[in-house]
Design a protein around this motif. Structure first.
Motif, PDB file in Angstrom:
ATOM      1  N   UNK A 122       2.023   1.222   0.845  1.00 61.67           N
ATOM      2  CA  UNK A 122       1.050   1.652   1.845  1.00 61.67           C
ATOM      3  C   UNK A 122       0.547   3.048   1.515  1.00 61.67           C
ATOM      4  N   UNK A 123      -0.689   3.314   1.884  1.00 61.11           N
ATOM      5  CA  UNK A 123      -1.258   4.649   1.678  1.00 61.11           C
ATOM      6  C   UNK A 123      -0.526   5.654   2.545  1.00 61.11           C
ATOM      7  N   UNK A 124      -0.288   6.816   1.981  1.00 57.85           N
ATOM      8  CA  UNK A 124       0.387   7.890   2.704  1.00 57.85           C
ATOM      9  C   UNK A 124      -0.017   9.201   2.045  1.00 57.85           C
ATOM     10  N   UNK A 125      -0.342  10.221   2.830  1.00 55.33           N
ATOM     11  CA  UNK A 125      -0.828  11.476   2.233  1.00 55.33           C
ATOM     12  C   UNK A 125       0.196  12.234   1.393  1.00 55.33           C
ATOM     13  N   UNK A 126       1.480  11.917   1.543  1.00 52.84           N
ATOM     14  CA  UNK A 126       2.519  12.645   0.798  1.00 52.84           C
ATOM     15  C   UNK A 126       3.277  11.759  -0.176  1.00 52.84           C
ATOM     16  N   UNK A 127       2.658  10.636  -0.547  1.00 55.01           N
ATOM     17  CA  UNK A 127       3.274   9.726  -1.520  1.00 55.01           C
ATOM     18  C   UNK A 127       2.215   9.225  -2.490  1.00 55.01           C
ATOM     19  N   UNK A 128       2.653   8.993  -3.712  1.00 58.53           N
ATOM     20  CA  UNK A 128       1.784   8.399  -4.725  1.00 58.53           C
ATOM     21  C   UNK A 128       2.571   7.254  -5.365  1.00 58.53           C
ATOM     22  N   UNK A 129       1.898   6.127  -5.545  1.00 64.72           N
ATOM     23  CA  UNK A 129       2.536   4.987  -6.180  1.00 64.72           C
ATOM     24  C   UNK A 129       1.956   4.804  -7.565  1.00 64.72           C
ATOM     25  N   UNK A 130       2.844   4.677  -8.532  1.00 67.84           N
ATOM     26  CA  UNK A 130       2.452   4.489  -9.924  1.00 67.84           C
ATOM     27  C   UNK A 130       2.721   3.045 -10.323  1.00 67.84           C
ATOM     28  N   UNK A 131       1.849   2.516 -11.156  1.00 62.64           N
ATOM     29  CA  UNK A 131       1.984   1.150 -11.655  1.00 62.64           C
ATOM     30  C   UNK A 131       2.023   1.207 -13.176  1.00 62.64           C
ATOM     31  N   UNK A 132       2.941   0.469 -13.772  1.00 61.77           N
ATOM     32  CA  UNK A 132       2.977   0.307 -15.228  1.00 61.77           C
ATOM     33  C   UNK A 132       2.419  -1.076 -15.524  1.00 61.77           C
TER      34      UNK A 132
END
Length: 188
Positions: free
Chosen positions: A14-24
């Motif tokens: 989920x989108x969140x201003x203090x998180x980033x999701x990385x995809x390989x």
């Protein structure tokens, strides 16, 4: 992967201003994901179970972040995928956000892997992770340790190597510098 293992909770990204999701990805297919959470007024997800421990690092002036929702697809080159995700996480958290300490909550069966392969240290006794209703340990490592290992071992992986570490699978220094430049210029 989390639902398959029987962990409770929602496992959507989920989108969140203090998180980033990385995809390989490999050949256009997602083979790994991980979320990197940065400290904020609402804290880290790990604060739900380990706030007393993490607060000790905050009180010493540490800029904390956490690794969550790590999953590698079956059939993927797990060592290379994890090394790639970890290297980008390090660049993003240490260079862009100036984090000094990184935490991860892990199931007991994964604890030794993170200690051996990435130099994490266990901080205390096992607790129940309330988000997934499963046992967990809180592990920590300093960004200085990660930087030292990358400088020493990055790009040195070979089929005959006996080094028990994920760091040789990280990028060599010249490639890491190029990636850092691309990431920082793209995310400003």
């Amino acid at each position: 992967m989390y639902a398959w293992r029987g962990y409770a909770g929602t496992h959507r990204v989920e989108e969140h201003p203090h998180r980033v999701t990385l995809f390989a990805t490999e050949r256009g297919e997602t083979v790994g994901t991980v979320t990197l959470g940065f400290d904020s007024a609402e804290g880290l997800l790990a604060d739900a179970d380990f706030k007393d421990v993490i607060d000790g690092y905050r009180m010493q002036g540490g800029r904390v972040c956490e690794i969550t929702k790590l999953a590698i697809a079956p059939g993927a080159n797990s060592r290379q995928t994890l090394a790639s995700l970890c290297h980008v996480m390090f660049i993003y958290s240490h260079t862009k956000h100036r984090c000094t300490d990184v935490f991860i909550e892990v199931n007991p069966r994964h604890r030794r892997y993170y200690e051996t392969m990435l130099g994490f240290q266990c901080l205390g006794e096992q607790r129940i992770n309330k988000r997934v209703n499963a046992p967990s340990f809180l592990l920590w490592t300093s960004m200085d340790h990660v930087a030292e290992q990358i400088a020493k071992l990055g790009g040195t992986a070979s089929p005959t190597s006996t080094v028990r570490s994920l760091y040789p699978h990280f990028l060599p220094p010249a490639d890491a510098a190029s990636l850092t430049d691309r990431l920082l210029n793209k995310t400003k």
